[in-house]
Design a protein around this motif. Structure first.
Motif, PDB file in Angstrom:
ATOM      1  N   PRO A   1     -34.134 -62.598   7.485  1.00  0.00           N
ATOM      2  CA  PRO A   1     -33.763 -63.569   6.456  1.00  0.00           C
ATOM      3  C   PRO A   1     -34.898 -64.032   5.551  1.00  0.00           C
ATOM      4  CG  PRO A   1     -33.713 -64.584   8.634  1.00  0.00           C
ATOM      5  CD  PRO A   1     -33.997 -63.139   8.838  1.00  0.00           C
ATOM      6  N   SER A   2     -36.149 -63.816   5.960  1.00  0.00           N
ATOM      7  CA  SER A   2     -37.259 -64.260   5.105  1.00  0.00           C
ATOM      8  C   SER A   2     -37.372 -63.345   3.884  1.00  0.00           C
ATOM      9  CB  SER A   2     -38.579 -64.235   5.879  1.00  0.00           C
ATOM     10  OG  SER A   2     -39.658 -64.227   4.956  1.00  0.00           O
ATOM     11  N   GLU A   3     -37.070 -63.892   2.707  1.00  0.00           N
ATOM     12  CA  GLU A   3     -37.143 -63.072   1.493  1.00  0.00           C
ATOM     13  C   GLU A   3     -38.567 -62.624   1.222  1.00  0.00           C
ATOM     14  OE1 GLU A   3     -34.828 -64.706  -1.672  1.00  0.00           O
ATOM     15  OE2 GLU A   3     -33.023 -64.384  -0.450  1.00  0.00           O
TER      16      GLU A   3
ATOM     17  N   MET B   1     -28.588 -63.026  10.644  1.00  0.00           N
ATOM     18  CA  MET B   1     -27.791 -62.169  11.533  1.00  0.00           C
ATOM     19  C   MET B   1     -26.356 -62.668  11.680  1.00  0.00           C
ATOM     20  SD  MET B   1     -28.871 -63.001  15.471  1.00  0.00           S
ATOM     21  CE  MET B   1     -27.406 -62.170  16.049  1.00  0.00           C
ATOM     22  N   ARG B   2     -26.164 -63.970  11.542  1.00  0.00           N
ATOM     23  CA  ARG B   2     -24.821 -64.521  11.760  1.00  0.00           C
ATOM     24  C   ARG B   2     -23.862 -64.123  10.649  1.00  0.00           C
ATOM     25  NH1 ARG B   2     -26.918 -70.518  12.520  1.00  0.00           N
ATOM     26  NH2 ARG B   2     -28.332 -69.695  10.943  1.00  0.00           N
TER      27      ARG B   2
ATOM     28  N   SER C   1     -28.115 -70.501  19.800  1.00  0.00           N
ATOM     29  CA  SER C   1     -28.553 -69.739  20.967  1.00  0.00           C
ATOM     30  C   SER C   1     -28.039 -68.308  20.814  1.00  0.00           C
ATOM     31  CB  SER C   1     -27.956 -70.362  22.237  1.00  0.00           C
ATOM     32  OG  SER C   1     -27.828 -69.371  23.233  1.00  0.00           O
ATOM     33  N   ILE C   2     -28.844 -67.388  21.274  1.00  0.00           N
ATOM     34  CA  ILE C   2     -28.482 -65.971  21.197  1.00  0.00           C
ATOM     35  C   ILE C   2     -27.187 -65.692  21.989  1.00  0.00           C
ATOM     36  CG2 ILE C   2     -29.693 -64.834  23.135  1.00  0.00           C
ATOM     37  CD1 ILE C   2     -30.203 -64.172  19.442  1.00  0.00           C
ATOM     38  N   LEU C   3     -26.944 -66.542  22.999  1.00  0.00           N
ATOM     39  CA  LEU C   3     -25.734 -66.370  23.823  1.00  0.00           C
ATOM     40  C   LEU C   3     -24.461 -66.542  22.985  1.00  0.00           C
ATOM     41  CD1 LEU C   3     -26.755 -68.380  27.002  1.00  0.00           C
ATOM     42  CD2 LEU C   3     -26.381 -65.912  26.888  1.00  0.00           C
ATOM     43  N   THR C   4     -24.562 -67.329  21.913  1.00  0.00           N
ATOM     44  CA  THR C   4     -23.369 -67.547  21.065  1.00  0.00           C
ATOM     45  C   THR C   4     -23.122 -66.356  20.138  1.00  0.00           C
ATOM     46  OG1 THR C   4     -24.616 -68.594  19.270  1.00  0.00           O
ATOM     47  CG2 THR C   4     -23.800 -70.051  21.037  1.00  0.00           C
ATOM     48  N   GLN C   5     -24.056 -65.416  20.116  1.00  0.00           N
ATOM     49  CA  GLN C   5     -23.967 -64.292  19.172  1.00  0.00           C
ATOM     50  C   GLN C   5     -23.556 -62.979  19.841  1.00  0.00           C
ATOM     51  OE1 GLN C   5     -24.357 -64.844  15.828  1.00  0.00           O
ATOM     52  NE2 GLN C   5     -24.400 -66.954  16.610  1.00  0.00           N
ATOM     53  N   LEU C   6     -23.267 -63.007  21.136  1.00  0.00           N
ATOM     54  CA  LEU C   6     -23.039 -61.736  21.841  1.00  0.00           C
ATOM     55  C   LEU C   6     -21.795 -60.997  21.340  1.00  0.00           C
ATOM     56  CD1 LEU C   6     -24.111 -62.643  25.490  1.00  0.00           C
ATOM     57  CD2 LEU C   6     -25.480 -61.664  23.637  1.00  0.00           C
TER      58      LEU C   6
ATOM     59  N   LEU D   1     -22.648 -59.467  17.998  1.00  0.00           N
ATOM     60  CA  LEU D   1     -23.479 -58.261  18.154  1.00  0.00           C
ATOM     61  C   LEU D   1     -22.640 -57.101  18.668  1.00  0.00           C
ATOM     62  CD1 LEU D   1     -26.628 -59.947  19.748  1.00  0.00           C
ATOM     63  CD2 LEU D   1     -26.563 -58.797  17.525  1.00  0.00           C
ATOM     64  N   ASP D   2     -21.753 -57.392  19.612  1.00  0.00           N
ATOM     65  CA  ASP D   2     -20.882 -56.359  20.180  1.00  0.00           C
ATOM     66  C   ASP D   2     -20.055 -55.694  19.073  1.00  0.00           C
ATOM     67  OD1 ASP D   2     -19.306 -55.115  22.475  1.00  0.00           O
ATOM     68  OD2 ASP D   2     -17.731 -56.234  21.425  1.00  0.00           O
ATOM     69  N   SER D   3     -19.643 -56.484  18.069  1.00  0.00           N
ATOM     70  CA  SER D   3     -18.786 -55.935  17.005  1.00  0.00           C
ATOM     71  C   SER D   3     -19.555 -54.940  16.117  1.00  0.00           C
ATOM     72  CB  SER D   3     -18.199 -57.069  16.153  1.00  0.00           C
ATOM     73  OG  SER D   3     -19.203 -57.601  15.296  1.00  0.00           O
TER      74      SER D   3
END
Ligand SMILES: C[S@@+](CC[C@H](N)C(=O)[O-])C[C@H]1O[C@@H](n2cnc3c(N)ncnc32)[C@H](O)[C@@H]1O
Length: 217
Positions: free
Chosen positions: A72-74, A100-101, A123-128, A131-133
């Motif tokens: 995300p850092s331009e 990433m979201r 938390s990365i746990l909320t993104q699983l 990521l799976d998709s």
């Protein structure tokens, strides 16, 4: 200071935030994937999530992946697009400035690498599931980050327990999603991660989790 400010400042002074070498724990996690995949009939694709200055994107290219470096850092993305650091790898990396979201690859990928992603906002746990998709059946999720086992040690990385990773917690979440967890462990890393952290006296402890999406659900 935001990551964008940090990269902007480093670029202005001609310095780097991270070493150019990949972290040894990332190399070892990618070795685990390599040891568990059969030869492929296509060039595998990977997303390096939170790619920073691209040291792990380059490592993925060296291993034969076509790489999307998501950052995300331009300032970091603009710098990477305008400065070739390694002629043999950098032409194979497509940089995308995004969170990433909000990201969805145009085609499913074979591997997503998350190295040292310890955001305050989520938390990365909320993104699983997200990521799976992104992943093809049989694809790999590779996590390498500062472990919660570092709490109380004189090392770099965040100090808040909720931002640090617990490999067991991450591994269990992936098992519950039907993944085969090849590794979920703490690994001591002796290499100095960041120049700015060279003064720390203890060795870092990284959480390493390597998991494969089922081929069929
Ligand atoms: C500690 S750095 C690690 C950089 C790189 N993975 C490495 O190990 O060299 C964390 C990176 O995550 C990026 N980041 C922060 N929030 C993000 C988000 N929501 N989506 C993707 N990347 C993010 C930051 O800009 C930063 O480059």
């Amino acid at each position: 200071m935001t990551w964008n400010d940090r990269y902007r400042k480093a670029i202005a002074s001609g310095e780097k935030v991270f070493s150019e070498e990949p972290a040894s724990s990332v190399v070892s996690a990618l070795d685990t994937v390599a040891a568990n995949i059969a030869p492929q009939d296509h060039q595998p694709c990977a997303v390096d999530v939170g790619a920073g200055e691209g040291r792990h994107s380059r490592e993925l290219v060296r291993r034969g992946y076509k790489v999307v470096a998501l950052e995300p850092s331009e300032a970091a993305v603009e710098h990477a697009n305008n400065n070739i650091i390694d002629e043999t790898t950098d032409h194979e990396i497509r940089w995308i400035a995004a969170d990433m979201r909000d990201f969805k690859p145009t085609q499913k990928v074979d591997l997503a690498l998350l190295s040292f992603m310890h955001q305050r906002e989520f938390s990365i746990l909320t993104q699983l599931d997200h990521l799976d998709s992104w992943l093809n059946p049989g694809g790999w999720l590779v996590f390498v980050g500062h472990s919660r086992a570092q709490l109380g040690l004189d090392v770099g990385g965040p100090k808040e327990p909720e931002r640090l990773w617990d490999p067991e917690e991450l591994g269990t979440a992936l098992v519950n999603m039907g993944y085969h967890v090849e590794r979920a462990e703490n690994v001591t890393r002796e290499d100095i991660e960041k120049v700015e952290h060279a003064h720390h006296k203890d060795a870092s402890i990284d959480a390493v989790v390597v998991a494969q999406k089922p081929v069929a659900r």
